[in-house]
Enzyme design. Structure first.
Site, short mmCIF file in Angstrom:
data_model
loop_
_atom_site.label_atom_id
_atom_site.label_comp_id
_atom_site.label_asym_id
_atom_site.label_seq_id
_atom_site.Cartn_x
_atom_site.Cartn_y
_atom_site.Cartn_z
N ASP A 1 0.87 -1.17 0.00
CA ASP A 1 0.00 0.00 0.00
C ASP A 1 0.92 1.23 0.00
O ASP A 1 1.50 1.58 1.02
CB ASP A 1 -0.90 -0.04 1.24
CG ASP A 1 -1.70 1.24 1.43
OD1 ASP A 1 -1.49 2.21 0.65
OD2 ASP A 1 -2.52 1.29 2.36
N GLN B 1 0.85 6.45 0.99
CA GLN B 1 1.60 7.52 1.68
C GLN B 1 3.07 7.57 1.25
O GLN B 1 3.76 8.54 1.56
CB GLN B 1 1.51 7.34 3.20
CG GLN B 1 0.11 7.44 3.77
CD GLN B 1 -0.51 8.82 3.61
OE1 GLN B 1 0.16 9.82 3.37
NE2 GLN B 1 -1.83 8.88 3.70
N LYS C 1 -3.22 12.18 -3.58
CA LYS C 1 -2.29 12.43 -2.48
C LYS C 1 -0.93 12.88 -3.00
O LYS C 1 0.03 13.03 -2.24
CB LYS C 1 -2.12 11.17 -1.63
CG LYS C 1 -3.39 10.78 -0.86
CD LYS C 1 -3.15 9.56 0.01
CE LYS C 1 -4.41 8.89 0.47
NZ LYS C 1 -5.11 9.60 1.55
N CYS D 1 -9.14 5.93 9.59
CA CYS D 1 -9.43 4.67 8.90
C CYS D 1 -8.49 3.56 9.36
O CYS D 1 -8.03 2.74 8.55
CB CYS D 1 -9.36 4.83 7.38
SG CYS D 1 -10.48 6.02 6.74
C1 LIG Z 1 -2.02 4.22 3.98
C2 LIG Z 1 -3.27 4.48 3.18
N1 LIG Z 1 -3.81 3.48 2.48
C3 LIG Z 1 -4.90 3.66 1.73
C4 LIG Z 1 -5.54 4.88 1.66
C5 LIG Z 1 -6.78 5.00 0.83
O1 LIG Z 1 -6.61 5.86 -0.23
P1 LIG Z 1 -7.84 6.30 -1.13
O2 LIG Z 1 -8.89 6.82 -0.20
O3 LIG Z 1 -7.29 7.34 -2.02
O4 LIG Z 1 -8.32 5.09 -1.87
C6 LIG Z 1 -5.02 5.95 2.38
C7 LIG Z 1 -5.67 7.27 2.33
O5 LIG Z 1 -6.29 7.75 3.22
C8 LIG Z 1 -3.86 5.74 3.16
O6 LIG Z 1 -3.33 6.73 3.87
#
Ligand SMILES: Cc1ncc(COP(=O)(O)O)c(C=O)c1O
Lengths: 143, 412
Positions: free
Chosen positions: B200, B203, B226, B366
């Site tokens: 993932d 970030q 982001k 989240c």
């Molecule tokens: C570590 C991480 N993974 C996944 C996501 C999800 O990204 P998105 O909402 O752009 O799909 C985020 C964003 O908040 C994140 O910080």
């Protein structure tokens, strides 16, 4: 300093209720109960209500939340204790109208009326309404 | 690092505004970054001059938009040093990318008794897809512990990753704890046991140089919004042979070669995974965002942010009653900094900061299982990007102190 605006949100009464909440805890003999969560912030509110002859004769809340949600719960319990269920339901509506910035009679809400200032902080409206939503749900959630 | 010397700040007109009677200090970059004027202009120019659907017309505009759309793909390929441009699949974002991996590779390869290994610090989008897959397939979901600084613990990883493990999926950079996880070593471990490594990168890709060949990861997911791009456009990188072996997840236009009444053959990579009209303007804009980032250099961006952390973290650590999560050593901490004031809910703190013009996030980010692991309900979080400055850092520190005093003494 713009922080002075915080005074509109966090009046002393609110800070006092949050630091020393009234009716905090659980009831052994509740007739109605609900646990409500605010999923965006992880706040949890458990509300125990005792209804006898259509009257709220005891009430207590527990859980975890911000200053506004804790103070609101404390004020709500003060305001609805010993009220008829139908009156309490009216108060739920009055509070909701007040928070949304609509004109409404807030006299019956007692201390809770001071949360009116929250209407200027849209991001915090959910915090203030959690307790009242819980009351509404609890009254409709007989054990 | 100050406003005067930051030559990028002027490209972000949104930063130049007053909120609640104070100059805006935008420190919610981990949620989404602002967009430079150049990219806003580019998006408008695309709709003014070149807009047409891609891959389906012989007319000139269609050719132009298709060319820009595919050119952006090549830029993104080079940006993460992928071997082939067909390893770059346009998705809606990190969440979408991770779900595609779970629904395609996961559905195809996970069987009852297999293991999927993640960690305690994962964002819900790198947790729920695996949790649901494990439930459906009767597989086991395992969590790697964090060490005391909050890094995914390699020693525990060695115990949790076994020959039964088929998928390891870990955040490269945490969106809460400000750690950079040892992806390269984790990928090696995963491969030793015959598992694939999913990263993932939501970030990390905006924040530091990321080289998928060097990491030797099998999949990488990240979001354009982001890293200066628009919302609604993200990337799924996968190794070509893996992507080729995987079934598509969505059916429709674009992803097919030949459609007959009772069967269909799939299009080649990357289009096999891109059913329907894609976010064309978004993809092209992400290509421009990559150009912008390259014009600074990801090494330089990382270095700049490290300097900001060196500056602000000790100042935050010096505030009484401020609890800071993640590594104490600024050298180990990324520019995502989570904190709590003792005795105050983070929403109250964030409202106080907002009144001072400072935009931070408050909540569980989240990552509810991580909050539980840390024994807390929520945190406030400031996250910096390269257009933030020392002044922004100072305002954050001063505003936290002022908010603390307001709540402790009731006065300002
Ligand atoms: C570590 C991480 N993974 C996944 C996501 C999800 O990204 P998105 O909402 O752009 O799909 C985020 C964003 O908040 C994140 O910080």
């Amino acid at each position: 300093m713009a922080l002075s605006k915080l005074d509109n949100l966090y009046r002393q009464v609110i800070l006092d209720h949050s630091a020393h909440p009234h009716h905090h805890g659980q009831l052994d003999d509740s007739t109605n109960q609900i646990e409500l969560k605010n999923p965006t912030c992880g706040d949890v509110l458990q509300l125990d209500v005792k209804v006898e002859d259509n009257k709220i004769t005891d009430i207590a809340f527990s859980g975890y939340g911000c200053t506004i949600s804790q103070a609101s719960a404390s004020m709500m319990t003060d305001a609805v204790l010993n009220k008829d269920v139908s009156v309490a339901e009216d108060m739920v509506e009055d509070f909701s109208n007040m928070i949304l910035g609509e004109k409404t009679d807030t006299g019956i809400l007692q201390d809770a009326a001071i949360l009116k200032g929250v209407s200027q902080f849209p991001a915090r409206i959910k915090c203030a309404t959690l307790a009242w939503k819980a009351l509404h749900k609890a009254l409709n959630n007989k054990q | 690092m100050d406003n005067k010397n930051n030559q990028w700040r002027k490209d972000f007109p949104i930063l130049d505004q007053v909120v609640n009677d104070e100059q805006l200090v935008y420190l919610d970059n981990a949620a989404t970054t602002q967009k430079p004027q150049q990219i806003i202009d580019d998006i408008m120019a695309f709709y003014q001059n070149d807009n047409a659907n891609v891959h389906r017309g012989v007319h000139t505009l269609a050719e132009r938009s298709t060319e820009q759309f595919e050119e952006a793909r090549s830029k993104i390929q080079q940006f993460i040093n992928a071997k082939h441009s067909d390893e770059i699949i346009y998705t809606k974002g990190t969440t979408d990318s991770l779900n595609i991996i779970a629904r395609s590779y996961g559905e195809q390869n996970i069987q009852a008794g297999d293991e999927i290994v993640i960690s305690y610090l994962e964002h819900h989008s790198n947790l729920i897809p695996w949790q649901q897959l494990a439930l459906k397939k009767h597989a086991t979901l395992k969590y790697i512990d964090l060490d005391e600084d909050g890094f995914v613990d390699l020693n525990d990883a060695k115990k949790k990753i076994t020959d039964k493990t088929k998928i390891v999926s870990i955040a490269h950079v945490s969106n809460v704890l400000g750690v950079i996880n040892p992806i390269k070593q984790l990928a090696k471990l995963a491969h030793q046991h015959g598992a694939v490594m999913v990263v993932d990168g939501a970030q990390s890709v905006p924040y530091m140089p990321v080289d998928v060949q060097d990491l030797d990861c099998d999949f990488l997911a990240f979001s354009g919004h982001k890293m200066l791009g628009p919302t609604g456009l993200g990337i799924l990188y996968g190794k070509e042979d893996l992507l080729n072996s995987m079934p598509p997840v969505d059916y429709g236009g674009e992803m097919i070669s030949f459609v007959h009444l009772f069967d269909t053959t799939w299009n080649d990579l990357p289009w096999k995974f891109e059913a329907g009209t894609p976010n064309i303007a978004g993809a092209i804009a992400l290509g421009h965002a990559v150009d912008y980032l390259n014009s600074i250099g990801m090494d330089k961006i990382l270095d700049y942010e490290n300097q900001l952390v060196d500056y602000v973290l000790p100042k935050l650590q010096a505030i009484d009653d401020l609890i800071i999560y993640g590594p104490r050593d600024p050298q180990k901490h990324t520019s995502v900094i989570s904190f709590n004031l003792k005795g105050l809910h983070p929403h109250d703190l964030a409202t106080g900061l907002d009144m001072e013009g400072v935009a931070v996030r408050a909540g569980h980010h989240c990552a509810q299982p991580l909050m539980e692991y840390l024994g807390i309900k929520a945190t406030a979080r400031a996250s910096f990007y390269f257009y933030n400055t020392k002044e922004d850092a100072d305002t954050l520190v001063n505003s936290i102190v002022a908010t603390k005093e307001f709540f402790q003494n009731g006065t300002i």
